[in-house]
Motif scaffolding. Structure first.
Motif, PDB file in Angstrom:
ATOM      1  N   VAL A 101       1.326  10.924 -14.455  1.00  0.00           N
ATOM      2  CA  VAL A 101       1.951   9.640 -14.144  1.00  0.00           C
ATOM      3  C   VAL A 101       2.991   9.354 -15.221  1.00  0.00           C
ATOM      4  O   VAL A 101       2.658   9.282 -16.405  1.00  0.00           O
ATOM      5  CB  VAL A 101       0.905   8.507 -14.089  1.00  0.00           C
ATOM      6  N   LEU A 102       4.227   9.211 -14.800  1.00  0.00           N
ATOM      7  CA  LEU A 102       5.311   8.852 -15.707  1.00  0.00           C
ATOM      8  C   LEU A 102       5.442   7.333 -15.731  1.00  0.00           C
ATOM      9  O   LEU A 102       5.580   6.699 -14.678  1.00  0.00           O
ATOM     10  CB  LEU A 102       6.619   9.495 -15.237  1.00  0.00           C
ATOM     11  N   GLU A 118       6.594   6.668  -3.395  1.00  0.00           N
ATOM     12  CA  GLU A 118       7.009   5.350  -3.865  1.00  0.00           C
ATOM     13  C   GLU A 118       6.438   5.092  -5.256  1.00  0.00           C
ATOM     14  O   GLU A 118       5.458   5.703  -5.675  1.00  0.00           O
ATOM     15  CB  GLU A 118       6.535   4.264  -2.907  1.00  0.00           C
ATOM     16  N   THR A 119       7.053   4.167  -5.952  1.00  0.00           N
ATOM     17  CA  THR A 119       6.597   3.765  -7.282  1.00  0.00           C
ATOM     18  C   THR A 119       6.077   2.335  -7.226  1.00  0.00           C
ATOM     19  O   THR A 119       6.339   1.596  -6.273  1.00  0.00           O
ATOM     20  CB  THR A 119       7.750   3.845  -8.286  1.00  0.00           C
ATOM     21  N   ILE A 167       5.323   6.330 -11.868  1.00  0.00           N
ATOM     22  CA  ILE A 167       5.982   7.317 -11.014  1.00  0.00           C
ATOM     23  C   ILE A 167       5.137   8.580 -10.945  1.00  0.00           C
ATOM     24  O   ILE A 167       4.610   9.051 -11.966  1.00  0.00           O
ATOM     25  CB  ILE A 167       7.388   7.662 -11.562  1.00  0.00           C
ATOM     26  N   CYS A 168       5.011   9.153  -9.754  1.00  0.00           N
ATOM     27  CA  CYS A 168       4.334  10.449  -9.579  1.00  0.00           C
ATOM     28  C   CYS A 168       5.285  11.573 -10.000  1.00  0.00           C
ATOM     29  O   CYS A 168       6.400  11.688  -9.472  1.00  0.00           O
ATOM     30  CB  CYS A 168       3.950  10.656  -8.115  1.00  0.00           C
ATOM     31  N   VAL A 169       4.849  12.422 -10.934  1.00  0.00           N
ATOM     32  CA  VAL A 169       5.662  13.568 -11.357  1.00  0.00           C
ATOM     33  C   VAL A 169       4.745  14.755 -11.615  1.00  0.00           C
ATOM     34  O   VAL A 169       3.521  14.620 -11.692  1.00  0.00           O
ATOM     35  CB  VAL A 169       6.484  13.258 -12.635  1.00  0.00           C
ATOM     36  N   LEU A 202       0.866  -1.177   0.000  1.00  0.00           N
ATOM     37  CA  LEU A 202       0.000   0.000   0.000  1.00  0.00           C
ATOM     38  C   LEU A 202       0.903   1.227   0.000  1.00  0.00           C
ATOM     39  O   LEU A 202       1.736   1.392   0.888  1.00  0.00           O
ATOM     40  CB  LEU A 202      -0.910   0.011   1.231  1.00  0.00           C
ATOM     41  N   LEU A 203       0.761   2.090  -1.021  1.00  0.00           N
ATOM     42  CA  LEU A 203       1.635   3.249  -1.115  1.00  0.00           C
ATOM     43  C   LEU A 203       0.835   4.496  -1.431  1.00  0.00           C
ATOM     44  O   LEU A 203      -0.214   4.432  -2.078  1.00  0.00           O
ATOM     45  CB  LEU A 203       2.705   3.023  -2.190  1.00  0.00           C
ATOM     46  N   GLU A 204       1.341   5.616  -0.969  1.00  0.00           N
ATOM     47  CA  GLU A 204       0.718   6.903  -1.247  1.00  0.00           C
ATOM     48  C   GLU A 204       1.051   7.307  -2.672  1.00  0.00           C
ATOM     49  O   GLU A 204       2.220   7.398  -3.056  1.00  0.00           O
ATOM     50  CB  GLU A 204       1.208   7.950  -0.256  1.00  0.00           C
ATOM     51  N   PHE A 205       0.021   7.567  -3.464  1.00  0.00           N
ATOM     52  CA  PHE A 205       0.229   7.840  -4.889  1.00  0.00           C
ATOM     53  C   PHE A 205      -0.937   8.676  -5.380  1.00  0.00           C
ATOM     54  O   PHE A 205      -2.098   8.342  -5.152  1.00  0.00           O
ATOM     55  CB  PHE A 205       0.290   6.510  -5.663  1.00  0.00           C
ATOM     56  N   GLY A 206      -0.634   9.765  -6.068  1.00  0.00           N
ATOM     57  CA  GLY A 206      -1.702  10.604  -6.586  1.00  0.00           C
ATOM     58  C   GLY A 206      -1.279  12.056  -6.676  1.00  0.00           C
ATOM     59  O   GLY A 206      -0.112  12.417  -6.461  1.00  0.00           O
TER      60      GLY A 206
END
Length: 492
Positions: free
Chosen positions: A382-383, A360-361, A370-372, A340-344
């Protein structure tokens, strides 16, 4: 059809084929069904023929779509139809390795009609017996070995014919966020759906799921129960049980397999999708409608699953309840690979504020996500980059093959490298991934230069000549896929 009646005495009349055979990806991501006028596959052949098998399967599909609880009592006659078996034979890979019977595609085709008639008669009277699957191991990107089943030729033919029939039923049942090994769907449809969901929905957390030994852990009794939800033809159910109980042949020993489906057969992907449809898809569809407090997106490609959440508590509760449900059906989440990762859109600023570094990726279908922020306007995006392990593994394969072809003519090796590099670009050529494509092309040229320099003791190949060879044989970097939001807007 459902009542086991024979064919009509009237000659088959070819029907006009419908356009837009593929399923819209955007509708699929949200779990909706097909839009009206978009059938999942062409319903009739383009040229008139005496026996139009696809039209019969189209009638099966329409009946399955009309009544989602209908159980089909007569399906086997579609499988042992000579036209269906012949079409299944010609769809097989011609250079595939033989199974335990040693039969090859070309040798079987020398007396094709005779062999197919014999196979059809055995299927019709119940004398067909599935042969054990020859087990081989192929290396994975992480260095481990993946077991792969090599099915005998006749089993491949029967499985492919049966899958064509079963797809006509289950393609009306499978939900839109399931993309793996389905007609008209590809890994890039799943990648586009995930990208679009991350950018257009309120997603702040991503649960990257990995099922531990999924294909080897499928319960046979549960799988048969799931099949019987739709299939009341006992002959078809017994046919599936024959494949499941055929066992494997490893190092000359016949091993009986109590669970799992052998990877490598035509039926294995469909049975795996069917298992997860009842164990995961239907459950998660209900869960996000009744239990979630925020947005939830789901994308599944076979056993590779990514779930996005707006609320962290939803993600934690979902994981706990999913583990409990999987245990009921003899499945298990991989404790190390499930994360579970923070992404957005807020992950970068939130983690900077907490002093936790970059978000995290996660990896999905060969790409690292990847978040960019965009350089032009600072907006979140999203990369998607080629996974480093996949890139290195492919380069290792190229190096091994180049060493084997060291003394082959340069034009012959150049043509092979062109096909390898083009195939790599066709899959990984997504927007913003050009740097990884340039690295692959450069490293391939470098490996080729090293091998050519070892062909003779007179000296290394000068780089001026090498650049000409690379320019002639290695295609330039090209992006084959548009931005997902643009492509999904078109198909919608």
């Amino acid at each position: 059809m459902m009542n086991g009646q024979g064919k009509s005495d009237r000659p088959a009349v070819p029907e006009k084929s419908l356009n837009n055979a593929g399923q819209p990806v955007a509708e699929g991501m949200e779990g909706r069904g097909l839009a009206k006028g978009n059938p999942s596959q062409q319903n009739a052949s383009r040229t008139p023929c005496r026996t139009d098998a696809p039209s019969a399967l189209e009638r099966v599909r329409q009946a399955a779509k009309k009544d989602r609880k209908l159980r089909f009592t007569a399906l086997l006659h579609h499988t042992y139809n000579l036209e269906t078996l012949r079409e299944a034979y010609f769809r097989l890979k011609r250079e595939a390795a033989p199974g335990v019977d040693g039969e090859t595609w070309r040798h079987y085709g020398e007396e094709l009609e005779k062999n197919l008639r014999d196979l059809s008669e055995r299927l019709q009277r119940g004398a067909y017996r599935a042969k054990p699957v020859r087990r081989v191991y192929i290396p994975k990107a992480d260095g481990r070995q993946r077991p792969l089943g090599v099915t005998s030729l006749e089993d491949k033919i029967v499985q492919r014919a049966a899958v064509e029939v079963l797809n006509a039923i289950y393609e009306t049942d499978f939900l839109g966020f399931s993309y793996g090994f389905r007609p008209g769907r590809s890994p890039h449809h799943a990648l586009d759906a995930l990208y679009t969901g991350l950018l257009t929905r309120k997603v702040n957390w991503v649960l990257d799921l990995d099922i531990k030994g999924f294909f080897d852990g499928i319960s046979h009794p549960w799988l048969v129960k799931f099949v019987e939800h739709r299939i009341a033809d006992r002959r078809v159910v017994r046919l599936i049980q024959k494949w499941l109980n055929a066992g494997v042949l490893e190092d000359g020993k016949h091993l009986r397999v109590e669970e799992g489906t052998p990877q490598g057969g035509s039926a294995s992907p469909l049975l795996a999708n069917l298992y997860l449809h009842y164990v995961f898809d239907l459950w998660v569809q209900t869960w996000r409608q009744k239990r979630a407090h925020g947005d939830v997106i789901v994308v599944r490609f076979a056993d590779d699953i990514v779930v996005g959440f707006q609320v962290k508590s939803d993600a934690e509760r979902f994981r706990a309840e999913l583990e409990e449900r999987f245990r009921k059906f003899q499945l298990e989440l991989h404790p190390e690979k499930t994360r579970l990762l923070e992404f957005g859109p807020f992950a970068i600023s939130n983690r900077q504020r907490r002093g936790e570094g970059k978000p995290e990726t996660f990896n999905f279908l060969g790409f690292t996500h990847i978040c960019v922020r965009k350089r032009s306007n600072g907006m979140f995006t999203v990369l998607r980059q080629t996974m480093r392990k996949r890139l290195q593994a492919k380069l290792n394969e190229v190096q091994t093959e180049l060493c084997r072809r060291m003394h082959d003519p340069v034009p012959e090796v150049g043509q092979w490298l062109r096909s390898v590099v083009s195939g790599h670009f066709r899959y990984y050529g997504v927007p913003m991934n050009a740097p990884a494509l340039h690295i692959f092309r450069f490293q391939t040229g470098h490996l080729w230069h090293r091998v050519l320099s070892r062909r003779s003791q007179t000296g290394r190949i000068l780089w001026d000549r090498m650049r000409r060879l690379i320019s002639r044989w290695l295609p330039p970097v090209r992006l084959y896929h548009p931005y997902p939001l643009r492509r999904m807007g078109v198909v919608t």
